[in-house]
Design an enzyme around this catalytic site. Structure first.
Site, short mmCIF file in Angstrom:
data_model
loop_
_atom_site.label_atom_id
_atom_site.label_comp_id
_atom_site.label_asym_id
_atom_site.label_seq_id
_atom_site.Cartn_x
_atom_site.Cartn_y
_atom_site.Cartn_z
N ASP A 50 -1.32 37.59 0.51
CA ASP A 50 -0.19 37.38 1.15
C ASP A 50 0.83 37.20 -0.18
OD1 ASP A 50 -0.95 35.11 -0.11
OD2 ASP A 50 -0.55 33.81 1.83
N SER A 51 0.50 37.55 -1.21
CA SER A 51 1.42 37.50 -2.43
C SER A 51 2.35 38.71 -2.15
CB SER A 51 0.64 37.96 -3.72
OG SER A 51 -0.28 38.83 -3.55
N ASP A 74 -5.75 39.08 3.89
CA ASP A 74 -5.49 37.68 3.65
C ASP A 74 -4.79 37.18 5.00
OD1 ASP A 74 -5.00 35.32 1.98
OD2 ASP A 74 -3.81 36.10 0.52
N LYS A 106 -9.52 36.26 3.79
CA LYS A 106 -9.40 34.95 2.82
C LYS A 106 -8.36 34.07 3.51
CE LYS A 106 -6.86 35.09 -0.99
NZ LYS A 106 -5.98 33.89 -0.83
N GLU A 151 -6.87 29.76 2.62
CA GLU A 151 -6.42 28.82 1.88
C GLU A 151 -7.00 27.34 2.07
OE1 GLU A 151 -2.55 29.27 0.10
OE2 GLU A 151 -3.04 31.20 -0.33
N GLU A 194 -7.63 29.33 -8.29
CA GLU A 194 -6.62 29.70 -9.15
C GLU A 194 -6.00 28.60 -9.76
OE1 GLU A 194 -3.70 31.69 -6.50
OE2 GLU A 194 -2.08 31.46 -7.82
O1 KIV Z 1 -1.99 36.44 -2.21
C1 KIV Z 1 -2.60 36.50 -3.55
O2 KIV Z 1 -2.38 37.61 -4.15
C2 KIV Z 1 -3.73 35.91 -3.93
C3 KIV Z 1 -4.41 36.06 -5.15
C4 KIV Z 1 -3.66 35.48 -6.11
C5 KIV Z 1 -5.82 35.42 -5.28
O3 KIV Z 1 -4.16 34.94 -3.24
#
Ligand code: KIV
Length: 288
Positions: free
Chosen positions: A51-52, A90, A120, A122, A189
């Site tokens: 989600d970056s 994500d 993924k 969090e 992280e």
């Molecule tokens: O969203 C993302 O890119 C991440 C990575 C930094 C692990 O969660």
């Protein structure tokens, strides 16, 4: 043939075997089809459509606003570019926290509509129950502890986590709870390397670090960070392996200069027409 292309796709079991053999696991983020093809060709093990993307490709100022539909569009593009690496989707902020059924429904969309191998999520806390539900629905899950950007306000900003014994114990306890709930991998992280080392010893599943030192079972970096695609300061743990932004600016500037000077396009960049056809066309036009 794998389900997704010509090279055989990795399995989660093979990642676990890498941990057992002490062979580092390589993960990168990617957000589009050509980047996925590059990551695949470069031989990485896992590709995360993080989600970056909210910041790296969509221009938001945090990961919070990105929607499931935006993430699914990017994830589908990455899926089409991958053969061997496992694909991790994500789940964005607000798409899984409220209930087990919301978490399962969102995870199913990432598998069904975007072909993800894993999803993924969090944090520890209530996320542990969500993981249990998603795993029970047959979907492998990656947990994410330490600095969890979806809760950056609650964490007091983008800063290292687990720097006191108590805070570090919380990170480790969260990871253990996520493992017990059925996670296949953990991303950790921005924690001190000593914490990572204690975590790696205690978990049987692979631990992928980002800003977490050299003792993790693998590493992940954000595509735009490692390739130097943006300008400005990067986090302390980022290493730039290329300067794609400068190369890109130079390329676009050279194109602009050549368009303005008339150097581009040259004759070899165009299509021709036989002289008699040109003459005929002139006659046709003259007759109008
Ligand atoms: O969203 C993302 O890119 C991440 C990575 C930094 C692990 O969660």
């Amino acid at each position: 043939m794998s389900a997704h292309g010509s090279a055989r796709a990795l399995t989660i079991g093979e990642l676990a075997a890498k941990k057992d053999a002490g062979e580092p696991i390589v993960m990168v983020t990617a957000y589009d089809h050509p980047s996925a093809q590059i990551a695949d060709e470069a031989g990485v093990d896992l590709v995360l459509v993080g989600d970056s993307a909210a910041m790296t490709v969509l221009g938001y100022d945090s990961t919070v606003p990105v929607t499931v539909d935006e993430m699914l569009m990017l994830t589908r593009a990455v899926r089409r570019g991958l053969s061997r690496p496992l694909l991790v989707g994500d789940l964005p902020f607000g798409s899984y926290e409220a209930s087990d059924s919301l978490a399962v429904q969102t995870a199913q969309r990432f598998v069904k509509e975007a072909g993800c191998d894993l999803v993924k999520v969090e944090r520890g806390g209530s996320t542990v129950d969500r993981v249990r539900a998603i795993v029970a629905a047959g979907i492998p899950v990656v947990g994410h502890v330490g600095l969890t950007p979806q809760s950056v306000t609650a964490l007091g900003g983008y800063r290292a986590q687990g720097r006191t014994a108590e805070a570090a114990k919380t990170v480790i306890d969260d990871a253990l709870a996520l493992q017990e709930a059925g996670c296949s991998l953990i991303v950790v992280e921005a924690v001190p390397s000593q914490v990572t080392s204690l975590l790696v010893e205690r978990l049987r599943i692979p631990v992928i670090g980002i800003g977490a030192g050299a003792d993790a079972d693998g590493q992940v970096l954000v595509w735009h960070d490692l390739l130097g695609i943006y300008d400005g300061p990067a986090a302390k743990f980022v290493k730039r392996y290329a300067d794609v932004r400068s190369v890109s600016v130079a390329g676009v500037r050279a194109y602009a200069d050549e368009v303005r000077s008339g150097a581009y396009p040259a004759a070899e960049h165009g299509y021709g027409m036989p002289a008699d056809e040109v003459a005929k066309l002139r006659e046709l036009l003259a007759g109008e």
